[in-house]
Design an enzyme around this catalytic site. Structure first.
Site, mmCIF file in Angstrom:
data_model
loop_
_atom_site.group_PDB
_atom_site.id
_atom_site.type_symbol
_atom_site.label_atom_id
_atom_site.label_comp_id
_atom_site.label_asym_id
_atom_site.label_seq_id
_atom_site.Cartn_x
_atom_site.Cartn_y
_atom_site.Cartn_z
ATOM 1 N N GLU A 1 0.949 -1.275 -0.199
ATOM 2 C CA GLU A 1 0.058 -0.071 0.039
ATOM 3 C C GLU A 1 0.987 1.287 0.053
ATOM 4 O O GLU A 1 1.978 1.216 0.408
ATOM 5 C CB GLU A 1 -0.675 -0.014 1.323
ATOM 6 C CG GLU A 1 -2.282 0.175 1.217
ATOM 7 C CD GLU A 1 -2.820 1.075 0.336
ATOM 8 O OE1 GLU A 1 -2.440 2.321 0.204
ATOM 9 O OE2 GLU A 1 -3.785 1.001 -0.290
ATOM 10 N N ASP B 1 -6.446 2.925 -8.258
ATOM 11 C CA ASP B 1 -6.799 4.331 -8.381
ATOM 12 C C ASP B 1 -6.829 4.351 -9.999
ATOM 13 O O ASP B 1 -5.935 3.977 -10.827
ATOM 14 C CB ASP B 1 -5.725 5.095 -7.880
ATOM 15 C CG ASP B 1 -5.822 5.191 -6.540
ATOM 16 O OD1 ASP B 1 -6.729 5.033 -5.855
ATOM 17 O OD2 ASP B 1 -4.797 5.387 -5.889
ATOM 18 N N ASP C 1 -14.704 -0.939 -10.551
ATOM 19 C CA ASP C 1 -15.988 -0.362 -11.142
ATOM 20 C C ASP C 1 -15.804 0.532 -12.250
ATOM 21 O O ASP C 1 -16.844 0.894 -12.829
ATOM 22 C CB ASP C 1 -16.313 0.600 -9.975
ATOM 23 C CG ASP C 1 -15.391 1.821 -9.879
ATOM 24 O OD1 ASP C 1 -14.356 1.603 -9.174
ATOM 25 O OD2 ASP C 1 -15.793 2.959 -10.220
HETATM 26 C C1 LIG Z 1 -9.287 3.238 -4.607
HETATM 27 S S1 LIG Z 1 -8.218 2.538 -3.305
HETATM 28 C C2 LIG Z 1 -8.949 1.050 -3.030
HETATM 29 C C3 LIG Z 1 -8.467 0.494 -1.900
HETATM 30 C C4 LIG Z 1 -8.937 -1.129 -1.593
HETATM 31 N N1 LIG Z 1 -8.471 -2.235 -2.431
HETATM 32 C C5 LIG Z 1 -10.456 -1.044 -1.599
HETATM 33 O O1 LIG Z 1 -11.044 -1.818 -2.576
HETATM 34 O O2 LIG Z 1 -11.136 -0.731 -0.899
HETATM 35 C C6 LIG Z 1 -6.682 2.259 -4.027
HETATM 36 C C7 LIG Z 1 -5.381 2.116 -3.170
HETATM 37 O O3 LIG Z 1 -4.439 1.597 -3.760
HETATM 38 C C8 LIG Z 1 -3.201 2.391 -3.337
HETATM 39 N N2 LIG Z 1 -2.207 2.418 -4.380
HETATM 40 C C9 LIG Z 1 -2.415 3.404 -5.217
HETATM 41 N N3 LIG Z 1 -1.143 2.956 -6.158
HETATM 42 C C10 LIG Z 1 -0.252 2.136 -5.290
HETATM 43 C C11 LIG Z 1 1.014 1.582 -5.717
HETATM 44 N N4 LIG Z 1 1.401 1.879 -6.839
HETATM 45 N N5 LIG Z 1 1.267 0.661 -4.960
HETATM 46 C C12 LIG Z 1 0.689 0.274 -3.714
HETATM 47 N N6 LIG Z 1 -0.696 0.842 -3.391
HETATM 48 C C13 LIG Z 1 -1.298 1.667 -4.194
HETATM 49 C C14 LIG Z 1 -3.999 3.482 -2.594
HETATM 50 O O4 LIG Z 1 -3.126 4.267 -1.993
HETATM 51 C C15 LIG Z 1 -5.063 3.232 -2.312
HETATM 52 O O5 LIG Z 1 -5.231 2.852 -1.036
#
Ligand SMILES: C[S@@+](CC[C@H](N)C(=O)[O-])C[C@H]1O[C@@H](n2cnc3c(N)ncnc32)[C@H](O)[C@@H]1O
Length: 336
Positions: free
Chosen positions: A55, A105, A141
């Site tokens: 994360e 993201d 989504d």
């Molecule tokens: C939209 S959230 C979804 C969180 C979780 N998977 C959920 O479904 O509730 C996307 C997560 O991916 C993490 N993230 C984004 N890019 C990342 C990367 N390159 N490596 C690790 N984590 C990442 C962000 O910090 C964020 O917490």
């Protein structure tokens, strides 16, 4: 258990990370958010697989760690890093049973797509780190990112794309519930490697345990009698190569910024604070310049802050040494 980058080996092994359960399946989750997926998913196995979670958010890391501990999931390692750094440098080849990405993201703005995780270079990296029969599991989504990821998987030339139903656990995450409350559905794809490409680990090593190890980047030099550390100014150096097949963000080049120089009150010398950027990996390191008693000085990467030794970190020691040479220092030994 929470690991810092410096707690890992490069590459690491399941036997070291999960000494009590080394032979269980091994699952990596990228961007686990508040950690809701894993307790649901692990419960669908007779014995919880070994879990590696990565994360970017420190707050999410702490929330997820509490959640997994409360669920009794002890064969779990969580870390705060960009996913590609962990997968490339820490995960051994052909080791993982699954890489799970739930609601990544989407980076929806035009021109931001190379911030997206699921691009062709990541699929090639993933294919190299998965076991035969392993897969990347994507649930999202976001219509456009879903199509983009499927196209990038095809483009990678090493993944078969199957559109299937999402595992029920992927529909219980914080973001899954958020989108469900808005009446939105989720897409799911399973990306299965059709080949195991070679994607090498970088030239990364741990900081040695032995106090005087020559493997710590260093140099020995003699400063001129009129050396004045107050001449220090912020200084940037760039070098290394960019990988041909990947975008700039995945390059193997480095940027070193020498930010400041601090005088030691306890020792004859200074420490230089350097910012080192290599692709998605950023480290703040200290480079000491310490009197050796024979009139010479030792320039050496400090252990403080848990650095890992990369080409960029070696370059930071080289940049400090070079700055001192420009001021008249004579280098008698280079170990970087
Ligand atoms: C939209 S959230 C979804 C969180 C979780 N998977 C959920 O479904 O509730 C996307 C997560 O991916 C993490 N993230 C984004 N890019 C990342 C990367 N390159 N490596 C690790 N984590 C990442 C962000 O910090 C964020 O917490």
């Amino acid at each position: 258990m929470i690991y810092r980058l410096s707690d890992f080996h490069f590459p690491d092994t399941a036997a070291r990370l999960y000494p009590d359960t080394p032979h269980r399946p091994w699952v990596l989750e990228v961007g686990f958010g508040d950690g809701r997926f894993w307790p649901h998913y692990a419960a669908t196995f007779p014995e919880a697989p070994n879990y590696l979670g990565v994360e970017l958010s420190g707050v999410s890391l702490l929330k997820a760690e509490r959640r997994l501990r409360a669920a009794g999931l002890t064969n779990a390692v969580l870390t705060k890093l960009p996913a590609t750094v962990l997968v490339r440098e820490v995960v051994p080849e052909g080791a993982l049973d699954a890489i799970v990405v739930n609601f990544p993201d989407p980076w929806p703005k035009a021109g931001h797509t190379d911030h997206r995780l699921l691009r062709a270079p990541f699929f090639r990296l993933a294919a190299s780190r998965l076991k035969p029969g392993g897969a990347v599991l994507l649930t999202t989504d976001h219509d456009e990112y879903f199509e983009f990821a499927c196209a990038e998987a095809e483009e990678s030339g090493v993944m078969r794309v199957d559109l299937t139903d999402a595992p029920p656990a992927a529909l219980e995450t914080k973001y899954a519930l958020k989108w469900r409350d808005l009446g939105l559905g989720a897409h799911h794809a399973r990306f299965t490697p059709t080949a195991q490409p070679q994607v090498p680990h970088g030239a990364v090593t741990r900081y040695p345990d032995e106090e005087d190890s020559p493997d710590v980047p260093h140099a020995i030099l003699t400063l001129p009698p009129d050396f004045d550390p107050r001449e220090f100014g912020k200084h940037t150096a760039r070098g290394g190569q960019t990988r041909e097949t990947a975008s700039e963000r995945d390059g193997t080049g480095w940027t070193v910024v020498l930010l400041d120089l601090y005088r030691s009150l306890g020792k004859d010398g200074w420490v230089c604070l350097a910012h080192v950027v290599e692709g998605e990996l950023t480290q703040e390191v200290l480079v000491g310049v310490t009197g050796r008693g024979d009139g010479s000085h030792l320039v050496r990467l400090a252990r403080f802050g848990g650095p890992i030794i990369t080409p960029g970190v070696k370059a930071a020691v080289g940049t400090v040494t070079g700055w001192l040479e420009e001021r008249g220092a004579v280098v008698t030994h280079r170990g970087y």
